[in-house]
Design a protein around this motif. Structure first.
Motif, mmCIF file in Angstrom:
data_model
loop_
_atom_site.group_PDB
_atom_site.id
_atom_site.type_symbol
_atom_site.label_atom_id
_atom_site.label_comp_id
_atom_site.label_asym_id
_atom_site.label_seq_id
_atom_site.Cartn_x
_atom_site.Cartn_y
_atom_site.Cartn_z
ATOM 1 N N ARG A 34 0.843 -1.194 0.000
ATOM 2 C CA ARG A 34 0.000 0.000 0.000
ATOM 3 C C ARG A 34 0.883 1.249 0.000
ATOM 4 O O ARG A 34 2.060 1.209 0.340
ATOM 5 N N ASP A 35 0.270 2.366 -0.357
ATOM 6 C CA ASP A 35 0.926 3.668 -0.381
ATOM 7 C C ASP A 35 0.996 4.214 1.036
ATOM 8 O O ASP A 35 -0.028 4.399 1.688
ATOM 9 N N SER A 36 2.185 4.510 1.517
ATOM 10 C CA SER A 36 2.315 4.987 2.891
ATOM 11 C C SER A 36 1.782 6.400 3.086
ATOM 12 O O SER A 36 1.503 6.805 4.212
ATOM 13 N N LYS A 37 1.627 7.152 1.992
ATOM 14 C CA LYS A 37 1.111 8.521 2.103
ATOM 15 C C LYS A 37 -0.400 8.559 2.276
ATOM 16 O O LYS A 37 -0.946 9.544 2.739
ATOM 17 N N ASP A 38 -1.080 7.487 1.871
ATOM 18 C CA ASP A 38 -2.537 7.442 1.987
ATOM 19 C C ASP A 38 -2.973 6.011 2.278
ATOM 20 O O ASP A 38 -3.363 5.274 1.377
ATOM 21 N N VAL A 39 -2.905 5.628 3.524
ATOM 22 C CA VAL A 39 -3.211 4.249 3.899
ATOM 23 C C VAL A 39 -4.704 3.938 3.849
ATOM 24 O O VAL A 39 -5.099 2.787 4.054
ATOM 25 N N THR A 40 -5.527 4.941 3.569
ATOM 26 C CA THR A 40 -6.957 4.683 3.433
ATOM 27 C C THR A 40 -7.302 4.127 2.056
ATOM 28 O O THR A 40 -8.381 3.570 1.880
ATOM 29 N N ARG A 41 -6.395 4.290 1.105
ATOM 30 C CA ARG A 41 -6.631 3.727 -0.230
ATOM 31 C C ARG A 41 -6.447 2.222 -0.176
ATOM 32 O O ARG A 41 -5.710 1.703 0.662
ATOM 33 N N PRO A 42 -7.082 1.507 -1.079
ATOM 34 C CA PRO A 42 -6.961 0.043 -1.061
ATOM 35 C C PRO A 42 -5.526 -0.407 -1.326
ATOM 36 O O PRO A 42 -4.809 0.210 -2.106
ATOM 37 N N ASP A 43 -5.149 -1.484 -0.671
ATOM 38 C CA ASP A 43 -3.854 -2.099 -0.964
ATOM 39 C C ASP A 43 -4.039 -3.099 -2.092
ATOM 40 O O ASP A 43 -5.168 -3.360 -2.522
ATOM 41 N N PHE A 44 -2.938 -3.630 -2.593
ATOM 42 C CA PHE A 44 -3.065 -4.747 -3.527
ATOM 43 C C PHE A 44 -2.237 -5.887 -2.975
ATOM 44 O O PHE A 44 -1.308 -5.697 -2.190
ATOM 45 N N ALA A 45 -2.604 -7.082 -3.351
ATOM 46 C CA ALA A 45 -1.916 -8.267 -2.858
ATOM 47 C C ALA A 45 -1.436 -9.099 -4.038
ATOM 48 O O ALA A 45 -2.094 -9.163 -5.077
#
Length: 62
Positions: A34-45
């Motif tokens: 995930r993007d550390s600047k916006d942890v509310t955005r979805p991660d990918f696996a």
């Protein structure tokens, strides 16, 4: 497992402020990114085999 239950970590290369990188969480089945600047955005696996191939490729081993 929800992303809030994952143990996220940043690279030691992320610098002293650590706000311009990705975070990674490893489970038995996958590696989550995930993007550390916006942890509310979805991660990918990605599956662990795919992650291993990516790391080898990024490190110039392929």
């Amino acid at each position: 497992m929800s992303t809030t239950e994952l143990a996220w970590f940043k690279s030691s290369y992320s610098g002293s402020q650590g706000d311009s990188c990705v975070e990674v969480a490893v489970t038995e089945q996958a590696v989550h990114v995930r993007d550390s600047k916006d942890v509310t955005r979805p991660d990918f696996a990605v599956g662990r085999d795919g992650w291993e191939r990516f790391v080898r490729y990024a490190g110039g081993e392929l």
